[in-house]
Design an enzyme around this catalytic site. Structure first.
Site, PDB file in Angstrom:
ATOM      1  N   GLU A 198       0.858  -1.189   0.000  1.00 24.57           N
ATOM      2  CA  GLU A 198       0.000   0.000   0.000  1.00 24.57           C
ATOM      3  C   GLU A 198       0.895   1.239   0.000  1.00 24.57           C
ATOM      4  OE1 GLU A 198      -2.621   2.725  -0.093  1.00 24.57           O
ATOM      5  OE2 GLU A 198      -3.428   0.684  -0.061  1.00 24.57           O
ATOM      6  N   ASP A 214      -8.498   1.472  -8.020  1.00 25.98           N
ATOM      7  CA  ASP A 214      -9.108   2.707  -8.515  1.00 25.98           C
ATOM      8  C   ASP A 214      -9.671   2.473  -9.912  1.00 25.98           C
ATOM      9  OD1 ASP A 214      -9.333   5.413  -9.778  1.00 25.98           O
ATOM     10  OD2 ASP A 214      -8.566   6.039  -7.833  1.00 25.98           O
ATOM     11  N   LYS A 243     -13.565   7.735 -15.946  1.00 29.71           N
ATOM     12  CA  LYS A 243     -13.619   8.499 -17.187  1.00 29.71           C
ATOM     13  C   LYS A 243     -12.820   7.794 -18.281  1.00 29.71           C
ATOM     14  CE  LYS A 243     -14.252  13.019 -15.004  1.00 29.71           C
ATOM     15  NZ  LYS A 243     -13.723  14.407 -14.846  1.00 29.71           N
ATOM     16  N   THR A 299     -16.844  -4.929   1.812  1.00 33.62           N
ATOM     17  CA  THR A 299     -16.110  -3.685   2.003  1.00 33.62           C
ATOM     18  C   THR A 299     -17.037  -2.476   1.916  1.00 33.62           C
ATOM     19  OG1 THR A 299     -15.666  -3.307  -0.338  1.00 33.62           O
ATOM     20  CG2 THR A 299     -14.158  -4.777   0.826  1.00 33.62           C
TER      21      THR A 299
END
Length: 235
Positions: A89, A139, A143, A214
């Site tokens: 991470e 992520d 777009k 989640t």
């Protein structure tokens, strides 16, 4: 200095850079536990990480890319003490929170790596060495003009596959339909992988009961989006 023969993946990184300071609790956990549990990618010695030495035992190594604030990761590591569980991470506060959760749950089989997982896999993970890779809710870059920034691209998945042992799995999950379709297309196009659930409708894996729900799934449900799991294994 370039590494000759290494995949050129620098246009894709495994994270979105975030700001934000640690809470007092996260900072305390970092100071107390990071020397044993954590390493930064930029500080790793050249060559593959000796995970057996770091964990102090021999066990299958599973890498989770993008552990976020650690709620799911801590539960998964606690539920699988037989694994050497590695969480990568970029967000330091997230790793601080994960160490707090690990402390509260008494987890011993977890190690943390701070930095870009692409660099980690390319330079510091040996081929055919991982029992599994998990990438949950990366992520989505929704777009269209940003789709090229998505982590799951052919070059990246080829790199992941090269680090899996035969029979090792890559498990992906997303709540964005178009990204799920892209993941499926990319994974189907990787010759080293096969879809464990190719016979299921659409090739999607049934949602595993062991994967905690989640905040992203709850939000997706509230917004009417369906979550998809994909599980591919190395041939």
């Amino acid at each position: 200095m370039k590494n000759e023969g290494q995949p050129r993946l620098r246009s894709v990184v495994s994270y979105v850079q975030r700001g934000g300071r640690m809470t007092v609790g996260q900072q305390r956990a970092w100071e107390q536990h990071w020397p044993k549990l954590g390493r930064k990618v930029r500080d790793l010695e050249p060559g593959p990480v000796d995970f057996d030495a770091w964990f102090g035992r021999q066990a299958p190594v599973l890498l989770e890319i993008g552990s976020g604030m650690g709620e799911t990761t801590s539960q998964l590591a606690a539920a699988a003490p037989e694994l050497n569980y590695v969480a990568a991470e970029v967000y330091e506060a997230g790793l601080g929170q994960l160490m707090l959760r690990a402390e509260n749950l008494g987890i011993e089989n977890l190690r943390l790596i701070n930095g870009d997982a692409v660099v980690l896999l390319t330079n510091h993970v040996a081929p055919d060495s991982l029992s599994g890779v998990r990438i949950f809710f990366p992520d989505p870059w929704p777009k269209k003009k940003h789709h090229k920034r998505r982590l799951i691209q052919p070059e990246f998945l080829a790199l992941v596959a090269s680090r899996l042992e035969p029979g090792g799995t890559v498990h992906m999950a997303t709540d964005w339909e178009h990204y799920a379709e892209q993941m499926l297309e990319v994974a189907n196009g990787e010759p080293a992988l096969r879809n464990r659930y190719a016979d299921e409708p659409g090739g999607w894996a049934p949602r595993p009961e062991w994967r905690p729900i989640t905040k992203f799934e709850n939000r997706a449900h509230d917004e009417g989006r369906e979550c998809h799991d994909l599980i591919f294994e190395k041939k």
